[in-house]
Design a protein around this motif. Structure first.
Motif, PDB file in Angstrom:
ATOM      1  N   UNK A  21     -21.123   4.691 -21.757  1.00 36.25           N
ATOM      2  CA  UNK A  21     -21.105   3.901 -22.994  1.00 36.25           C
ATOM      3  C   UNK A  21     -22.080   4.435 -24.044  1.00 36.25           C
ATOM      4  N   UNK A  22     -23.035   5.237 -23.629  1.00 36.99           N
ATOM      5  CA  UNK A  22     -24.011   5.771 -24.577  1.00 36.99           C
ATOM      6  C   UNK A  22     -23.363   6.681 -25.612  1.00 36.99           C
ATOM      7  N   UNK A  23     -22.303   7.388 -25.197  1.00 39.86           N
ATOM      8  CA  UNK A  23     -21.697   8.363 -26.110  1.00 39.86           C
ATOM      9  C   UNK A  23     -20.180   8.263 -26.230  1.00 39.86           C
ATOM     10  N   UNK A  24     -19.584   7.298 -25.535  1.00 39.27           N
ATOM     11  CA  UNK A  24     -18.126   7.231 -25.529  1.00 39.27           C
ATOM     12  C   UNK A  24     -17.637   5.786 -25.678  1.00 39.27           C
ATOM     13  N   UNK A  25     -16.359   5.662 -25.987  1.00 37.22           N
ATOM     14  CA  UNK A  25     -15.697   4.357 -26.048  1.00 37.22           C
ATOM     15  C   UNK A  25     -15.217   4.032 -24.637  1.00 37.22           C
ATOM     16  N   UNK A  26     -15.867   3.071 -23.990  1.00 33.73           N
ATOM     17  CA  UNK A  26     -15.588   2.771 -22.589  1.00 33.73           C
ATOM     18  C   UNK A  26     -14.899   1.411 -22.442  1.00 33.73           C
ATOM     19  N   UNK A  27     -13.828   1.411 -21.665  1.00 31.61           N
ATOM     20  CA  UNK A  27     -13.142   0.180 -21.289  1.00 31.61           C
ATOM     21  C   UNK A  27     -13.335  -0.023 -19.791  1.00 31.61           C
ATOM     22  N   UNK A  28     -13.611  -1.249 -19.387  1.00 32.39           N
ATOM     23  CA  UNK A  28     -13.835  -1.564 -17.977  1.00 32.39           C
ATOM     24  C   UNK A  28     -12.660  -2.375 -17.439  1.00 32.39           C
ATOM     25  N   UNK A  29     -12.143  -1.929 -16.301  1.00 31.66           N
ATOM     26  CA  UNK A  29     -11.083  -2.676 -15.621  1.00 31.66           C
ATOM     27  C   UNK A  29     -11.619  -3.182 -14.296  1.00 31.66           C
ATOM     28  N   UNK A  30     -11.333  -4.428 -13.981  1.00 35.26           N
ATOM     29  CA  UNK A  30     -11.765  -5.015 -12.717  1.00 35.26           C
ATOM     30  C   UNK A  30     -10.690  -5.924 -12.163  1.00 35.26           C
ATOM     31  N   UNK A  31     -10.880  -6.333 -10.928  1.00 33.83           N
ATOM     32  CA  UNK A  31      -9.884  -7.198 -10.304  1.00 33.83           C
ATOM     33  C   UNK A  31      -9.821  -8.571 -10.974  1.00 33.83           C
ATOM     34  N   UNK A  32     -10.989  -9.081 -11.371  1.00 33.44           N
ATOM     35  CA  UNK A  32     -11.004 -10.421 -11.991  1.00 33.44           C
ATOM     36  C   UNK A  32     -11.704 -10.443 -13.345  1.00 33.44           C
ATOM     37  N   UNK A  33     -12.557  -9.435 -13.634  1.00 38.68           N
ATOM     38  CA  UNK A  33     -13.271  -9.422 -14.913  1.00 38.68           C
ATOM     39  C   UNK A  33     -13.208  -8.024 -15.525  1.00 38.68           C
ATOM     40  N   UNK A  34     -13.496  -7.959 -16.828  1.00 35.39           N
ATOM     41  CA  UNK A  34     -13.496  -6.682 -17.531  1.00 35.39           C
ATOM     42  C   UNK A  34     -12.709  -6.779 -18.823  1.00 35.39           C
ATOM     43  N   UNK A  35     -12.589  -5.654 -19.505  1.00 33.67           N
ATOM     44  CA  UNK A  35     -11.778  -5.609 -20.724  1.00 33.67           C
ATOM     45  C   UNK A  35     -10.307  -5.791 -20.394  1.00 33.67           C
ATOM     46  N   UNK A  36      -9.941  -5.397 -19.183  1.00 32.41           N
ATOM     47  CA  UNK A  36      -8.576  -5.569 -18.685  1.00 32.41           C
ATOM     48  C   UNK A  36      -8.673  -5.760 -17.174  1.00 32.41           C
ATOM     49  N   UNK A  37      -7.770  -6.523 -16.590  1.00 31.46           N
ATOM     50  CA  UNK A  37      -7.789  -6.739 -15.147  1.00 31.46           C
ATOM     51  C   UNK A  37      -6.681  -5.930 -14.476  1.00 31.46           C
ATOM     52  N   UNK A  38      -6.926  -5.565 -13.214  1.00 33.19           N
ATOM     53  CA  UNK A  38      -5.946  -4.774 -12.473  1.00 33.19           C
ATOM     54  C   UNK A  38      -6.129  -4.987 -10.978  1.00 33.19           C
ATOM     55  N   UNK A  39      -5.024  -4.980 -10.269  1.00 33.81           N
ATOM     56  CA  UNK A  39      -5.021  -4.942  -8.809  1.00 33.81           C
ATOM     57  C   UNK A  39      -4.465  -3.573  -8.445  1.00 33.81           C
ATOM     58  N   UNK A  40      -5.334  -2.641  -8.020  1.00 33.32           N
ATOM     59  CA  UNK A  40      -4.857  -1.274  -7.815  1.00 33.32           C
ATOM     60  C   UNK A  40      -3.929  -1.143  -6.616  1.00 33.32           C
ATOM     61  N   UNK A  41      -3.810  -2.193  -5.791  1.00 37.84           N
ATOM     62  CA  UNK A  41      -2.848  -2.135  -4.692  1.00 37.84           C
ATOM     63  C   UNK A  41      -1.425  -2.398  -5.173  1.00 37.84           C
ATOM     64  N   UNK A  42      -1.272  -2.706  -6.466  1.00 32.71           N
ATOM     65  CA  UNK A  42       0.039  -2.989  -7.058  1.00 32.71           C
ATOM     66  C   UNK A  42       0.344  -1.996  -8.166  1.00 32.71           C
ATOM     67  N   UNK A  43       1.404  -1.207  -8.009  1.00 37.87           N
ATOM     68  CA  UNK A  43       1.769  -0.248  -9.050  1.00 37.87           C
ATOM     69  C   UNK A  43       2.184  -0.960 -10.335  1.00 37.87           C
ATOM     70  N   UNK A  44       2.766  -2.156 -10.202  1.00 32.80           N
ATOM     71  CA  UNK A  44       3.147  -2.920 -11.388  1.00 32.80           C
ATOM     72  C   UNK A  44       1.909  -3.331 -12.184  1.00 32.80           C
ATOM     73  N   UNK A  45       0.854  -3.733 -11.485  1.00 31.86           N
ATOM     74  CA  UNK A  45      -0.392  -4.112 -12.143  1.00 31.86           C
ATOM     75  C   UNK A  45      -1.035  -2.904 -12.818  1.00 31.86           C
ATOM     76  N   UNK A  46      -0.979  -1.748 -12.158  1.00 36.42           N
ATOM     77  CA  UNK A  46      -1.531  -0.522 -12.739  1.00 36.42           C
ATOM     78  C   UNK A  46      -0.781  -0.163 -14.023  1.00 36.42           C
ATOM     79  N   UNK A  47       0.548  -0.237 -13.982  1.00 43.49           N
ATOM     80  CA  UNK A  47       1.359   0.086 -15.165  1.00 43.49           C
ATOM     81  C   UNK A  47       1.041  -0.874 -16.310  1.00 43.49           C
ATOM     82  N   UNK A  48       0.900  -2.155 -16.005  1.00 39.49           N
ATOM     83  CA  UNK A  48       0.580  -3.149 -17.041  1.00 39.49           C
ATOM     84  C   UNK A  48      -0.791  -2.872 -17.652  1.00 39.49           C
ATOM     85  N   UNK A  49      -1.758  -2.455 -16.829  1.00 39.05           N
ATOM     86  CA  UNK A  49      -3.083  -2.118 -17.339  1.00 39.05           C
ATOM     87  C   UNK A  49      -3.015  -0.963 -18.318  1.00 39.05           C
ATOM     88  N   UNK A  50      -2.316   0.106 -17.943  1.00 42.85           N
ATOM     89  CA  UNK A  50      -2.228   1.270 -18.819  1.00 42.85           C
ATOM     90  C   UNK A  50      -1.466   0.952 -20.110  1.00 42.85           C
TER      91      UNK A  50
END
Length: 200
Positions: A21-50
């Motif tokens: 974050x010091x030098x770049x635009x950073x987005x955080x993804x987490x299972x329940x919190x973050x700029x966007x949420x994702x369940x990496x065990x689900x390809x549908x969730x991964x696609x929705x995140x991207x």
């Protein structure tokens, strides 16, 4: 750069988020919190995140779980936790995420020392880590569009010593700065297909 850090609220992810974050635009993804949420065990969730975050210059995954349990007690379905989460979750991040990267963009996956130096109760986790190492070496032979893929494999990190020290007798804790440097090498460097080992 625009960087997505999956697992950016975890032990390693928090340090990576603070650094990048010091030098770049950073987005955080987490299972329940973050700029966007994702369940990496689900390809549908991964696609929705991207779809939500759009085009990226770098993707870092510091997420994924696998079952720690004595071999004689591990049930077949418990192996699938690691398969679906840490292994196929990261495979799918590459499979789907490559379509959202700019030319020359990078994907950095995460494993750990268990791939090379397993300890008791880690049959499932060690197996998954080793599979990811093989995947990274193979997938770069077929990727199009100058996409780079590396994996950072660290030993016991200092911020996790209290939780895991009993499982790793005699292991020297890895400083968080060394861990960050491993991810820096993958994101800011030019190498691809590399297993970046940080074991001492």
């Amino acid at each position: 750069m625009k960087i997505l850090i999956i697992g950016g609220n975890g032990t390693i992810g928090k340090k990576l988020t603070e650094y990048f974050k010091q030098n770049h635009d950073v987005l955080v993804a987490g299972r329940t919190t973050g700029d966007v949420t994702v369940d990496i065990s689900s390809s549908e969730s991964i696609k929705a995140m991207f779809d939500k975050v759009g085009t990226l210059d770098a993707i870092i995954c510091a997420a994924g779980e696998a079952k720690w349990k004595p071999f004689d007690e591990l049930q077949e379905e418990e192996y699938y936790i690691g398969f679906k989460s840490k292994l196929m979750g990261q495979v799918n991040l590459v499979r789907i995420g490559q379509n959202y990267l700019t030319k020359g963009g990078s994907i950095t996956l995460t494993t750990g020392i268990l791939a090379d130096e397993p300890v008791p109760m880690t049959t499932s986790a060690a197996m998954v880590n080793g599979a990811i190492h093989s995947f990274v070496k193979a997938v770069i032979l077929e990727l199009e569009g100058n996409i780079r893929v590396n994996v950072v494999s660290s030993g016991l990190v200092e911020d996790a010593v209290e939780k895991y020290d009993a499982y790793f007798p005699g292991h020297n804790p890895i400083s968080m700065q060394k861990v960050i440097n491993g991810y820096r090498k993958s994101v800011d460097g030019k190498q691809t297909g590399e297993i970046i080992r940080i074991y001492n």
